[in-house]
Design a protein around this motif. Structure first.
Motif, PDB file in Angstrom:
ATOM      1  N   SER A 247       0.826  -1.203   0.000  1.00 52.84           N
ATOM      2  CA  SER A 247       0.000   0.000   0.000  1.00 52.84           C
ATOM      3  C   SER A 247       0.865   1.261   0.000  1.00 52.84           C
ATOM      4  O   SER A 247       0.549   2.249  -0.668  1.00 52.84           O
ATOM      5  N   GLU A 248       1.976   1.227   0.747  1.00 51.23           N
ATOM      6  CA  GLU A 248       2.871   2.377   0.783  1.00 51.23           C
ATOM      7  C   GLU A 248       3.581   2.559  -0.547  1.00 51.23           C
ATOM      8  O   GLU A 248       3.728   3.689  -1.043  1.00 51.23           O
ATOM      9  N   LEU A 249       4.028   1.456  -1.148  1.00 49.22           N
ATOM     10  CA  LEU A 249       4.680   1.538  -2.450  1.00 49.22           C
ATOM     11  C   LEU A 249       3.731   2.081  -3.506  1.00 49.22           C
ATOM     12  O   LEU A 249       4.106   2.923  -4.329  1.00 49.22           O
ATOM     13  N   ALA A 250       2.483   1.596  -3.482  1.00 50.49           N
ATOM     14  CA  ALA A 250       1.496   2.054  -4.458  1.00 50.49           C
ATOM     15  C   ALA A 250       1.211   3.539  -4.289  1.00 50.49           C
ATOM     16  O   ALA A 250       1.079   4.274  -5.270  1.00 50.49           O
ATOM     17  N   GLY A 251       1.142   3.989  -3.037  1.00 50.58           N
ATOM     18  CA  GLY A 251       0.918   5.409  -2.786  1.00 50.58           C
ATOM     19  C   GLY A 251       2.071   6.256  -3.281  1.00 50.58           C
ATOM     20  O   GLY A 251       1.860   7.321  -3.877  1.00 50.58           O
ATOM     21  N   ASN A 252       3.293   5.775  -3.052  1.00 55.14           N
ATOM     22  CA  ASN A 252       4.473   6.535  -3.486  1.00 55.14           C
ATOM     23  C   ASN A 252       4.522   6.686  -5.000  1.00 55.14           C
ATOM     24  O   ASN A 252       4.733   7.783  -5.528  1.00 55.14           O
ATOM     25  N   ILE A 253       4.353   5.560  -5.695  1.00 50.22           N
ATOM     26  CA  ILE A 253       4.476   5.635  -7.150  1.00 50.22           C
ATOM     27  C   ILE A 253       3.281   6.362  -7.760  1.00 50.22           C
ATOM     28  O   ILE A 253       3.414   7.073  -8.760  1.00 50.22           O
ATOM     29  N   GLY A 254       2.112   6.238  -7.127  1.00 51.27           N
ATOM     30  CA  GLY A 254       0.947   6.959  -7.618  1.00 51.27           C
ATOM     31  C   GLY A 254       1.125   8.462  -7.507  1.00 51.27           C
ATOM     32  O   GLY A 254       0.805   9.221  -8.439  1.00 51.27           O
ATOM     33  N   GLU A 255       1.669   8.913  -6.377  1.00 50.75           N
ATOM     34  CA  GLU A 255       1.935  10.341  -6.192  1.00 50.75           C
ATOM     35  C   GLU A 255       2.969  10.837  -7.194  1.00 50.75           C
ATOM     36  O   GLU A 255       2.814  11.920  -7.786  1.00 50.75           O
ATOM     37  N   MET A 256       4.008  10.054  -7.395  1.00 52.13           N
ATOM     38  CA  MET A 256       5.059  10.443  -8.335  1.00 52.13           C
ATOM     39  C   MET A 256       4.501  10.580  -9.754  1.00 52.13           C
ATOM     40  O   MET A 256       4.777  11.576 -10.444  1.00 52.13           O
ATOM     41  N   ILE A 257       3.732   9.603 -10.181  1.00 52.17           N
ATOM     42  CA  ILE A 257       3.165   9.630 -11.532  1.00 52.17           C
ATOM     43  C   ILE A 257       2.229  10.820 -11.693  1.00 52.17           C
ATOM     44  O   ILE A 257       2.241  11.516 -12.727  1.00 52.17           O
ATOM     45  N   LEU A 258       1.433  11.093 -10.671  1.00 56.68           N
ATOM     46  CA  LEU A 258       0.489  12.207 -10.738  1.00 56.68           C
ATOM     47  C   LEU A 258       1.216  13.529 -10.939  1.00 56.68           C
ATOM     48  O   LEU A 258       0.786  14.378 -11.733  1.00 56.68           O
ATOM     49  N   ILE A 259       2.331  13.707 -10.257  1.00 53.57           N
ATOM     50  CA  ILE A 259       3.051  14.982 -10.316  1.00 53.57           C
ATOM     51  C   ILE A 259       3.818  15.137 -11.622  1.00 53.57           C
ATOM     52  O   ILE A 259       3.824  16.211 -12.240  1.00 53.57           O
ATOM     53  N   VAL A 260       4.464  14.079 -12.067  1.00 52.60           N
ATOM     54  CA  VAL A 260       5.365  14.203 -13.223  1.00 52.60           C
ATOM     55  C   VAL A 260       4.631  14.019 -14.545  1.00 52.60           C
ATOM     56  O   VAL A 260       5.136  14.425 -15.603  1.00 52.60           O
ATOM     57  N   SER A 261       3.436  13.434 -14.518  1.00 52.40           N
ATOM     58  CA  SER A 261       2.752  13.102 -15.772  1.00 52.40           C
ATOM     59  C   SER A 261       2.420  14.313 -16.647  1.00 52.40           C
ATOM     60  O   SER A 261       2.514  14.205 -17.889  1.00 52.40           O
ATOM     61  N   PRO A 262       2.051  15.474 -16.096  1.00 53.11           N
ATOM     62  CA  PRO A 262       1.751  16.593 -17.020  1.00 53.11           C
ATOM     63  C   PRO A 262       2.937  17.000 -17.882  1.00 53.11           C
ATOM     64  O   PRO A 262       2.789  17.186 -19.097  1.00 53.11           O
ATOM     65  N   ILE A 263       4.100  17.133 -17.266  1.00 54.65           N
ATOM     66  CA  ILE A 263       5.252  17.595 -18.045  1.00 54.65           C
ATOM     67  C   ILE A 263       5.752  16.494 -18.976  1.00 54.65           C
ATOM     68  O   ILE A 263       6.207  16.766 -20.087  1.00 54.65           O
ATOM     69  N   VAL A 264       5.648  15.238 -18.562  1.00 50.15           N
ATOM     70  CA  VAL A 264       6.034  14.126 -19.438  1.00 50.15           C
ATOM     71  C   VAL A 264       5.078  14.028 -20.614  1.00 50.15           C
ATOM     72  O   VAL A 264       5.490  13.784 -21.761  1.00 50.15           O
ATOM     73  N   THR A 265       3.786  14.212 -20.355  1.00 48.58           N
ATOM     74  CA  THR A 265       2.801  14.167 -21.431  1.00 48.58           C
ATOM     75  C   THR A 265       3.070  15.244 -22.471  1.00 48.58           C
ATOM     76  O   THR A 265       3.017  14.990 -23.686  1.00 48.58           O
ATOM     77  N   LEU A 266       3.378  16.453 -22.017  1.00 49.70           N
ATOM     78  CA  LEU A 266       3.708  17.528 -22.951  1.00 49.70           C
ATOM     79  C   LEU A 266       4.955  17.186 -23.756  1.00 49.70           C
ATOM     80  O   LEU A 266       5.030  17.476 -24.956  1.00 49.70           O
ATOM     81  N   ALA A 267       5.935  16.568 -23.100  1.00 50.22           N
ATOM     82  CA  ALA A 267       7.162  16.185 -23.797  1.00 50.22           C
ATOM     83  C   ALA A 267       6.870  15.164 -24.893  1.00 50.22           C
ATOM     84  O   ALA A 267       7.362  15.287 -26.024  1.00 50.22           O
ATOM     85  N   VAL A 268       6.074  14.166 -24.564  1.00 51.74           N
ATOM     86  CA  VAL A 268       5.740  13.129 -25.548  1.00 51.74           C
ATOM     87  C   VAL A 268       4.974  13.726 -26.718  1.00 51.74           C
ATOM     88  O   VAL A 268       5.230  13.416 -27.893  1.00 51.74           O
ATOM     89  N   LEU A 269       4.011  14.594 -26.410  1.00 55.52           N
ATOM     90  CA  LEU A 269       3.232  15.222 -27.485  1.00 55.52           C
ATOM     91  C   LEU A 269       4.124  16.048 -28.403  1.00 55.52           C
ATOM     92  O   LEU A 269       3.993  15.998 -29.632  1.00 55.52           O
ATOM     93  N   ALA A 270       5.034  16.807 -27.821  1.00 59.67           N
ATOM     94  CA  ALA A 270       5.925  17.640 -28.630  1.00 59.67           C
ATOM     95  C   ALA A 270       6.821  16.791 -29.516  1.00 59.67           C
ATOM     96  O   ALA A 270       7.022  17.110 -30.701  1.00 59.67           O
ATOM     97  N   LEU A 271       7.346  15.711 -28.966  1.00 62.66           N
ATOM     98  CA  LEU A 271       8.240  14.856 -29.753  1.00 62.66           C
ATOM     99  C   LEU A 271       7.482  14.111 -30.841  1.00 62.66           C
ATOM    100  O   LEU A 271       7.993  13.923 -31.950  1.00 62.66           O
ATOM    101  N   ARG A 272       6.271  13.694 -30.554  1.00 62.84           N
ATOM    102  CA  ARG A 272       5.476  12.976 -31.563  1.00 62.84           C
ATOM    103  C   ARG A 272       5.058  13.916 -32.692  1.00 62.84           C
ATOM    104  O   ARG A 272       5.101  13.553 -33.863  1.00 62.84           O
ATOM    105  N   ARG A 273       4.657  15.117 -32.357  1.00 65.74           N
ATOM    106  CA  ARG A 273       4.182  16.044 -33.373  1.00 65.74           C
ATOM    107  C   ARG A 273       5.308  16.531 -34.273  1.00 65.74           C
ATOM    108  O   ARG A 273       5.068  16.969 -35.398  1.00 65.74           O
ATOM    109  N   SER A 274       6.534  16.493 -33.766  1.00 65.90           N
ATOM    110  CA  SER A 274       7.671  16.962 -34.561  1.00 65.90           C
ATOM    111  C   SER A 274       8.430  15.806 -35.213  1.00 65.90           C
ATOM    112  O   SER A 274       9.480  16.009 -35.804  1.00 65.90           O
TER     113      SER A 274
END
Length: 476
Positions: A247-274
């Motif tokens: 439960s602690e591991l799941a909480g840690n990785i869930g929090e990490m993904i939630l925080i970093v996902s917006p900037i990673v998503t923008l990065a992926v979109l930019a690289l795919r579109r170019s």
């Protein structure tokens, strides 16, 4: 966003935003438990202590040497010193991210991508002096050199791997990104020469240079008869550590993904579109691969604390500039995203300060402990008390969790309960105890509370963040 479009204003903007984003942490010795230990260890090194021998931990010795520079100022000036060093590293890294974004053809969003790096540090535990705040600069420099047009001179690649090697001695987890950089260099060498033996020889040289800082550290410990201590602490003990609850591991990785996902998503979109364009194709391919490797490196190392994701921000923010710089984004999406990240970061810092404590609370606790004769034992609580009071320690296990947490049972090279009993038998003058917490072994807590009832008197109960720490002085 005309201000962000002017490259000549970039550096002052980055500096001002970095100061504003991190101002709440300046002078606070309790920003993060990791940084407390790095500073205390570095401070003790000036008094003759040797990492892995006199003070035990798994971090590379290069990290403690880095902290030793500001720690020479003593306490509390050294706190300001390491935070100033971290601020400079943050601004330099952000500036390098902007330059990398320009090389990707994303110049319109370069400053915005750099600002995203500064602001996301607050969200991921990098608001002060976590190790990635320092080694990210080295890895960014290495990546920028790797993107110079081929063919490279051999010395060029050796410099890149030397930077990686120094970064490895700040945090070992960077090794996977280093392997990727090395493979990229080998691919360039193959394209330039098509000679297998030359490529193999070049690869061997890259490996040797990358491992040299670690080999020098190992050689020093071997020369003083502490090879076993070095190898166990640096390479073996991590495999003996027990996993945290699911439960602690799941909480840690869930929090990490939630925080970093917006900037990673923008990065992926930019690289795919170019992806279809030929211009900057090599650079964008490198950053896409680097992003994938950095994410994979995070996934390998549990228990997935938030700051583990800080290396992902390097390629992610540089690539995200491709979206942040689009005209439709700059009208409102980019400023809203950056302002939201800035506000969220300040809320996080306020909550963390309230939860962990501040300089005033540490000063009050240090005064309750006192600076008189006799050693201190921080059974649980902040090990920054060792530097704040100047008292001696009775064990090389200064990090309380190494002796009292379930996950460290059998992983530190010592029987935890036997070491606690040995410390108490040495009659520490003062003992500090925080309330029981999840992950603490009840057997360890029972040992110390029995000793307090028998041989000590409670002299103070003081707030430290959202907890109250108890201070015991020996009664006889």
């Amino acid at each position: 966003m005309p201000l962000l479009a002017n490259p000549r204003l970039r550096l002052p903007i980055l500096l001002l935003v970095a100061i504003a984003a991190r101002a709440l942490t300046f002078g606070n010795p309790l920003v993060h438990v990791d940084e407390e230990f790095y500073f205390v260890t570095a401070h003790r090194m000036w008094q003759g202590a040797l990492p892995f021998v006199d003070i035990w931990d798994r971090k590379p010795v290069g990290l403690f040497l880095l902290y030793a520079v500001p720690a020479a100022l003593g306490f509390p000036a050294g706190i300001w010193g390491y935070q100033a060093l971290a601020l400079a590293s943050t601004v330099a890294t952000a500036w390098g991210i902007a330059r990398l974004a320009e090389r990707l053809g994303f110049g319109a969003g370069a400053t915005a991508g750099a600002l995203a790096y500064i602001l996301w540090l607050d969200l991921l535990g990098g608001q002060s002096g976590q190790s990635p705040v320092f080694y990210n600069l080295l890895m960014l420099a290495a990546a920028s050199l790797a993107l110079r047009p081929p063919p490279h001179r051999a010395s060029h690649g050796l410099l890149i791997m030397a930077l990686v090697g120094v970064a490895v001695q700040i945090k070992y987890s960077v090794v996977f990104e280093g392997i990727f950089f090395g493979l990229w260099l080998l691919a360039d060498r193959w394209d330039a020469t098509r000679r297998p033996l030359r490529v193999i020889g070049y690869g061997v040289a890259l490996i040797v240079v990358a491992l040299l800082p670690t080999a020098l550290a190992a050689g020093y410990y071997a020369a003083i008869g502490q090879w076993d201590a070095f190898v166990f602490a640096n390479f073996l003990s991590i495999f003996h550590r027990n996993p945290d609850p699911l439960s602690e591991l799941a909480g840690n990785i869930g929090e990490m993904i939630l925080i970093v996902s917006p900037i990673v998503t923008l990065a992926v979109l930019a690289l795919r579109r170019s992806r279809g364009g030929r211009a900057h194709g090599r650079e964008r391919r490198f950053v896409a691969l680097w992003l994938a490797v950095s994410i994979g490196s995070v996934a390998i190392f549990r228990p997935w604390f938030d700051h583990y994701a800080l290396p992902v921000l390097l390629p992610a923010c540089a690539a995200a500039a491709g979206m942040l710089g689009r005209s439709d984004w700059q009208r409102w999406r980019t400023p809203v995203l950056l302002l939201a990240a800035a506000l969220a970061g300040q809320i996080v810092l306020i909550l963390q300060r309230a939860g962990r404590g501040d300089a005033g609370e540490l000063t009050a606790l240090a005064q309750a402990v006192g600076r008189g004769p006799g050693c201190l034992y921080v059974y649980s609580g902040t090990d920054m008390l060792y530097s704040a009071t100047g008292r001696c320690a009775l064990s090389r296990y200064l990090v309380p969790s190494h002796l009292i947490r379930f996950r460290e049972a059998g992983a530190t090279g010592v029987d935890q309960d036997a070491e606690i009993r040995r410390i108490l038998a040495a009659r520490p003058a003062v003992v500090v105890i925080r309330p029981p917490y999840r992950g603490e072994r009840p057997a360890a807590h029972a040992i110390v509370t029995a000793a307090m009832a028998r041989d000590y008197r409670l002299t103070a109960t003081l707030p430290m963040g959202n907890e109250h720490l108890r201070v015991y002085h020996r009664a006889r």
